[in-house]
Scaffold this motif. Structure first.
Motif, PDB file in Angstrom:
ATOM      1  N   SER A   1      13.662 -12.989  39.259  1.00 30.76           N
ATOM      2  CA  SER A   1      14.147 -14.246  38.739  1.00 30.76           C
ATOM      3  C   SER A   1      15.588 -14.118  39.447  1.00 30.76           C
ATOM      4  CB  SER A   1      14.366 -13.417  37.317  1.00 30.76           C
ATOM      5  OG  SER A   1      15.662 -13.032  37.411  1.00 30.76           O
ATOM      6  N   THR A   2      15.673 -13.476  40.543  1.00 29.02           N
ATOM      7  CA  THR A   2      17.558 -13.732  40.844  1.00 29.02           C
ATOM      8  C   THR A   2      17.185 -15.659  41.689  1.00 29.02           C
ATOM      9  OG1 THR A   2      17.960 -12.084  41.143  1.00 29.02           O
ATOM     10  CG2 THR A   2      18.894 -13.385  42.659  1.00 29.02           C
ATOM     11  N   ALA A   3      16.353 -15.298  42.779  1.00 26.19           N
ATOM     12  CA  ALA A   3      16.150 -16.891  43.511  1.00 26.19           C
ATOM     13  C   ALA A   3      15.721 -17.991  42.409  1.00 26.19           C
ATOM     14  CB  ALA A   3      15.320 -16.498  44.559  1.00 26.19           C
ATOM     15  N   GLY A   4      14.817 -17.612  41.397  1.00 24.23           N
ATOM     16  CA  GLY A   4      14.738 -18.392  40.383  1.00 24.23           C
ATOM     17  C   GLY A   4      16.253 -18.934  40.248  1.00 24.23           C
ATOM     18  N   SER A   5      17.493 -18.267  39.693  1.00 27.85           N
ATOM     19  CA  SER A   5      18.689 -19.062  38.608  1.00 27.85           C
ATOM     20  C   SER A   5      18.431 -20.435  40.040  1.00 27.85           C
ATOM     21  CB  SER A   5      18.967 -17.374  39.306  1.00 27.85           C
ATOM     22  OG  SER A   5      19.823 -17.601  39.773  1.00 27.85           O
ATOM     23  N   LEU A   6      18.626 -20.374  40.952  1.00 23.52           N
ATOM     24  CA  LEU A   6      19.106 -20.932  41.669  1.00 23.52           C
ATOM     25  C   LEU A   6      18.799 -22.391  40.865  1.00 23.52           C
ATOM     26  CD1 LEU A   6      18.770 -20.181  45.003  1.00 23.52           C
ATOM     27  CD2 LEU A   6      21.151 -20.360  43.731  1.00 23.52           C
TER      28      LEU A   6
END
Lengths: 298, 298
Positions: free
Chosen positions: B267-272
């Protein structure tokens, strides 16, 4: 709130000699103050010098909004000053009313507190005073719209040391009554202080291992945030990296660590409101998460 | 952009088993996608499948705004997928057009790229492909409003490994032509991969020390940002803490490390965009600082 300071101001801040001197403080605040004056650094209401204990330094200021809301998180700020100086309020300057104003902007009740100083008062007086302030807030902060179960305590430098010491249980009170704690540029392992070092006057020349807060910080279930400034002196860089190593060894994870880019030891707290991306944004996220009644993780 | 995901969504994300599985990916994107659909995850213009090399996987998408501005920073994203899978674009999903849209929202040209995969292609093919994409961008990105001297390369997981490998000079090109690099949940020290581990297929069973990027990362003058998710698996926690220790030993300071609170490996990149406070705010600060022509520090 402005998200970021202009690049040339950050460049000037990072160009300063990082050693902790009066010159660093003067130069840092000279750069930051115009931005605080523009943004405004006083909350709508400030109740000053409320006594949370018997000593003349047992005083706190409560910063609130102009509304009747209740149940707000309470953000407490413990200033730095090498154990021997510093204050919650320097009249005519943003120090540290700005922190109260920042808290109010984020929907919290802001509290700025001071504490007894060395050499008259030595370890663990700082932790005791944090405990005393928390005890007072538990009883009185609802009258200011704060929720006594949502107290987050933050400190900078010597203030971070006192907060850590309180969290580690050195203040003679149960720290688990607070919701979370943030330590900005702190020291968590006290070795043998040398004469002239700030720790020497607060801990004496031969403190035992019981004065270090790191073991207690690793044990606590209170959510913690640590920060280190890009231009913090070597000692503080080592402490931050030391917390990361010890935390990994104990918990198998990296702790919540904020690298305060573009700032130095003095300007970290001053980044709030005027340079939110540096520290304010992650700090508010931390406060929100651990004071939410909706039940976030932890 | 919304600053933060709701507390209950963060609570659901952090409750997921952190091990990297198809289930983790499915569950994470199920939670995130509605927010991306609401915010919008496609930039005004996307030029797809531009060839930066001869292989069918040598493809990149360029994401731009509807304006004629020039000289913009260029934000390149290298996806993850355990060296053997993944793509720059999964039709009908925010993966990873959302990163291009995020870049455009921040005033950058966005680039999402893919690269050759193991087992057909092994170390250092990933670094070579990042180098190839950078070479292509140097020649062509001005035509999209980008400044070829302001290229920032970021990668996640295996993508972070390839970015690190490129920065360490393993791609056969001079990495100093980029302005900065960000490594999200990466691995920097390759030990002896076990069969079944993702590294085994990309590095083989007995890679030499030359495949590890950490020495090169410590040597480079390119500004670097590292991140680790709160719920990254143990291996990634260890790598992040290892970078902190090695950086301290080499430079006497803590590196720019973003602790991505509330998120996991997927989910890290999806937090943008949808949870900017977690990663987007510090990442954009990093990009802005190192692509500013006003001369910030570094």
């Amino acid at each position: 709130m402005t998200d970021q300071l202009p690049p040339d101001v950050i460049a000037q801040l990072t160009a300063l000699d990082p050693e902790i001197t009066a010159e660093l403080a003067q130069a840092s605040w000279a750069l930051l103050t115009p931005f605080h004056e523009k943004a405004g650094y006083t909350a709508p209401q400030i109740d000053r010098d409320l006594a949370y204990g018997d000593d003349p330094r047992h005083r706190l200021d409560v910063h609130t909004a102009d509304d009747d809301e209740t149940g707000k998180p309470v953000f407490v700020y413990v200033h730095g000053g090498g154990f021997v100086r510093g204050d919650k309020h320097i009249p005519g300057s943003p120090q540290y009313d700005l922190v109260g104003a920042w808290a109010v902007r984020h929907g919290y009740v802001g509290v700025t507190m001071t504490y007894r100083l060395a050499p008259e008062h030595t370890w663990p007086s700082g932790a005791q005073d944090v405990a005393g302030a928390v005890r007072w807030l538990k009883q009185h902060i609802a009258g200011y719209g704060g929720d006594p179960d949502k107290i987050v305590v933050a400190g900078s430098s010597a203030g971070a040391v006192h907060v850590a010491s309180f969290v580690a249980g050195q203040g003679g009170a149960d720290p688990a009554t607070i919701a979370a704690a943030a330590m900005l540029s702190g020291i968590y392992v006290i070795r043998e202080p040398q004469p002239g070092e700030p720790e020497h006057v607060y801990y004496g020349p031969n403190p035992g291992p019981e004065v270090s807060s790191l073991p207690g910080l690793l044990d606590t279930t209170i959510p913690l945030l640590f920060s280190v400034a890009e231009r913090d002196p070597a000692r503080f860089q080592q402490e931050a990296a030391g917390v990361v190593s010890a935390w990994l060894a104990r918990h198998g994870t990296v702790p919540d660590l904020v690298w305060v880019g573009g700032h130095n030891h003095m300007s970290t707290a001053g980044s709030l409101t005027v340079d939110e991306a540096a520290l304010g944004t992650p700090l508010a996220r931390f406060v929100d998460r651990h004071t939410s009644t909706k039940g976030t993780a932890q």
